[in-house]
Design a protein around this motif. Structure first.
Motif, PDB file in Angstrom:
ATOM      1  N   MET A 178      71.459  -4.680   0.840  1.00 38.07           N
ATOM      2  CA  MET A 178      72.739  -4.098   1.242  1.00 38.07           C
ATOM      3  C   MET A 178      73.913  -5.025   0.915  1.00 38.07           C
ATOM      4  N   LEU A 281      76.490  -4.612  12.300  1.00 41.92           N
ATOM      5  CA  LEU A 281      76.499  -3.315  11.619  1.00 41.92           C
ATOM      6  C   LEU A 281      77.654  -2.454  12.122  1.00 41.92           C
ATOM      7  N   ASN A 314      75.890   8.032  10.020  1.00 46.71           N
ATOM      8  CA  ASN A 314      74.690   7.217   9.846  1.00 46.71           C
ATOM      9  C   ASN A 314      74.445   6.416  11.125  1.00 46.71           C
ATOM     10  N   ARG A 317      70.084   1.468   9.874  1.00 48.34           N
ATOM     11  CA  ARG A 317      69.716   0.959   8.550  1.00 48.34           C
ATOM     12  C   ARG A 317      68.235   0.594   8.579  1.00 48.34           C
ATOM     13  N   GLN A 332      66.887  -1.873   1.735  1.00 39.25           N
ATOM     14  CA  GLN A 332      67.412  -2.024   3.093  1.00 39.25           C
ATOM     15  C   GLN A 332      66.490  -2.816   4.012  1.00 39.25           C
ATOM     16  N   GLY A 366      69.709   8.906   9.389  1.00 43.04           N
ATOM     17  CA  GLY A 366      69.554   7.639   8.685  1.00 43.04           C
ATOM     18  C   GLY A 366      68.498   7.813   7.615  1.00 43.04           C
TER      19      GLY A 366
END
Length: 603
Positions: A178, A281, A314, A317, A332, A366
């Motif tokens: 990412m 995040l 979303n 992750r 990810q 997700g």
């Protein structure tokens, strides 16, 4: 453009935009194969906003013309620090070609869905142009294409093994995964005057050195050497070994530094730092996105990929599914990082203020929609674990799969003013929810989750991905038995009837996966006919870089077991397998019947 936004709310894409900000030069230019959509679902925008958050002046060069006099690459001038290059949200070859290597006629990341606005192997083409025009300015690669081509990989479209993308692109540095935290560290080091060739300690980056002895000394257990590119070229077994080392390491919580000899140089891949925190995040999603395409596209038509995710959110992750054909764990990671409820609710409230929002959230999901806030109960055990999947071949006893937090989140989201409906558009791992003992089901709210899903979050049709009906093929895919589909199918339709709703399941299947024989596809046709499924969501297998499936396709065997596999590699075999999906079509029926009779499979 919405009334409350002005042009300077977007990052500049032209000299005129720079002038309106009073900028003579920028610190970083992000070159992307996608149109510029300033939204947290578009990686180029995320990285650009992160760099802006570091105090840098950042511009975007979206879909530059690479076929003329290269004026697009010159119009923003030379950045003070570096060019960041990405092919966009997809590998450019996957974006351009079907599984049958036919050129696609559209591009979801371009206004009007038009094709032809990015080159094949976009990262390599862009990088080479920039190195030619600005030889002294660093070029840093990132995004899906760069990440999944970071070392020796099978390229389906040229049917060759290619070296890591740094070799052909001549870029200076690659950020894989990412990349949001690594890019911050790169920016800070360069701001302090550190040159690109001295950035050798940034996590999750790859670069070349001439002598491995120049690397800082590390514990032998913290570094591993991959088979060289030349060894991989000479031996499929060596390429398989290369992949095993790479995949095993990428699924570890604490990774090693990996090195590989390529010609006379050494490719170095620094380990990831480990999963980021939920708070970190959240901060990425809280950056000042306009959540809209740049106004320059207003007269060119809608951008399909934006329209698809415009009113979606979303939640997390990562994915611990570990499917053979999937790149999520390589990009990810398998460890789930979840956003806080408040961050998610805040984003939902922002969406409701969009003048075009009519009350329907298209997705709250997700990579796998129902993995929110899941992970190992004992993190010390996770730190030692090398499994590529936490749920295959059996669910790890250390895994928390409680769906109650997700149910509560759905219920809170439905209470946000202005929201009338929330659909779950991204796929759920339904196999986590069925064929469980009653006590386990109740403890983890499995049936309660399905009831919530069925009653409130299906817009008539729920898409799920059993992938195949053959347990032998599913085993190669690292997917559970098809009997789980039957269990979910039964429960879904029962709960739908109880809720007074007429809804259906739309299953997704893959043909021509390694290990899949024509007989397996014939039995799939028989199974789907029995279920009266007129399939729509189907795809012929495409070998994409850095997946176990692509390695099996190239090698002809499973790298872990050594088992030889049936490979449908030529167009005739692939078309034959794909044809079984459509047994219900008039033009296929006689062919399918003939094949079934030959194989003695009841139909």
């Amino acid at each position: 453009m919405t009334q409350d936004l002005k042009i300077t709310d977007w990052l500049p894409v032209s000299r005129e935009d720079m002038d309106k900000r009073g900028w003579n030069e920028v610190d970083v230019i992000i070159v992307s194969g996608d149109a510029y959509v300033d939204h947290p679902s578009f990686g180029g925008a995320v990285i650009a906003r992160i760099l802006e958050d570091e105090g840098l002046k950042v511009a975007i060069l979206p879909q530059p013309n690479w076929r003329d006099d290269l004026r697009d690459f010159k119009k923003l001038g030379k950045p003070r620090l570096f060019f960041g290059v990405t092919s966009g949200c997809m590998d450019s070859m996957v974006n351009h070609y079907t599984a049958f290597r036919r050129k696609r006629s559209d591009d979801a990341y371009t206004p009007g869905g038009q094709s032809g606005f990015r080159p094949d192997y976009a990262c390599t083409v862009y990088s080479n142009i920039l190195k030619k025009l600005y030889p002294d300015t660093p070029v840093i690669l990132g995004g899906v294409e760069a990440s999944l081509r970071r070392t020796t990989h099978y390229d389906y479209w040229s049917d060759t093994l290619k070296p890591g993308i740094l070799e052909e692109s001549h870029a200076d540095l690659l950020v894989f995964g990412m990349g949001d935290q690594s890019i911050r560290k790169i920016a800070r080091e360069m701001q302090q005057g550190k040159s690109i060739d001295h950035l050798t300690d940034i996590p999750q980056t790859a670069f070349y050195i001439s002598n491995k002895e120049t690397l800082p000394i590390t514990d032998a257990e913290q570094q591993a050497e991959l088979p060289s590119h030349e060894q991989c070229m000479a031996s499929r077994k060596q390429f398989a070994e290369h992949f095993k080392i790479l995949e095993t390491d990428s699924n570890m919580m604490h990774q090693k530094r990996l090195i590989q000899k390529v010609g006379k140089r050494w490719l170095v891949m620094n380990p990831a730092e480990g999963p980021i925190s939920g708070k970190t995040l959240d901060a990425t999603f809280d950056l000042p996105y306009t959540r809209q395409p740049h106004p320059r596209y207003a007269k060119r038509g809608a951008i399909p990929a934006f329209e698809m995710i415009r009113f979606s959110v979303n939640l997390h992750r990562g994915c611990f599914g570990g499917c053979s054909f999937c790149t999520i764990s390589a990009h990810q990671g398998k460890f789930i990082v979840s956003r806080s409820e408040q961050s998610i609710i805040n984003e939902l409230e922002i969406i409701t203020k969009d003048p075009d929002f009519k009350g329907h959230i298209s997705d709250l999901g997700g990579p796998s929609a129902n993995m929110y806030q899941m992970g190992g109960l004992d993190k010390k055990k996770c730190a030692k674990c090398k499994r590529p999947s936490c749920i295959y071949p059996a669910q790890c006893p250390n895994l928390n799969t409680d769906h109650l937090p997700l149910i509560k989140l759905y219920q809170k989201a439905l209470m946000v003013r202005g929201i009338k409906k929330i659909s779950i558009g991204s796929g759920i791992r339904y196999d986590m929810l069925v064929n469980k003992a009653d006590a386990v089901d109740k403890k983890n709210s499995y049936t309660a989750y399905i009831r919530q899903l069925v009653k409130y979050h299906v817009s008539g049709r729920l898409k799920i991905a059993p992938e195949h009906t053959s347990d032998d093929v599913l085993k190669v895919m690292r997917k559970p038995s098809f009997r789980n589909y039957y269990a979910f199918h039964t429960l879904f339709y029962r709960l739908s009837r109880e809720a007074g709703l007429k809804q259906e399941i739309i299953p997704y299947f893959i043909s021509s996966h390694p290990g899949c024989r024509l007989e397996d596809m014939a039995r799939l046709a028989a199974e789907t006919k029995k279920l009266d499924l007129h399939l729509e969501q189907v795809q012929d297998f495409t070998p994409t870089p850095l997946t176990l499936s692509s390695v099996m396709y190239y090698c002809g065997f499973d790298p872990y077991s050594g088992q030889k596999l049936t490979i449908a590699s030529n167009s005739e075999d692939k078309h034959a397998q794909n044809r079984f999906f459509f047994w219900y079509k008039k033009e296929n029926r006689q062919w399918v019947l003939t094949q079934m009779q030959r194989m003695r499979i009841p139909f």
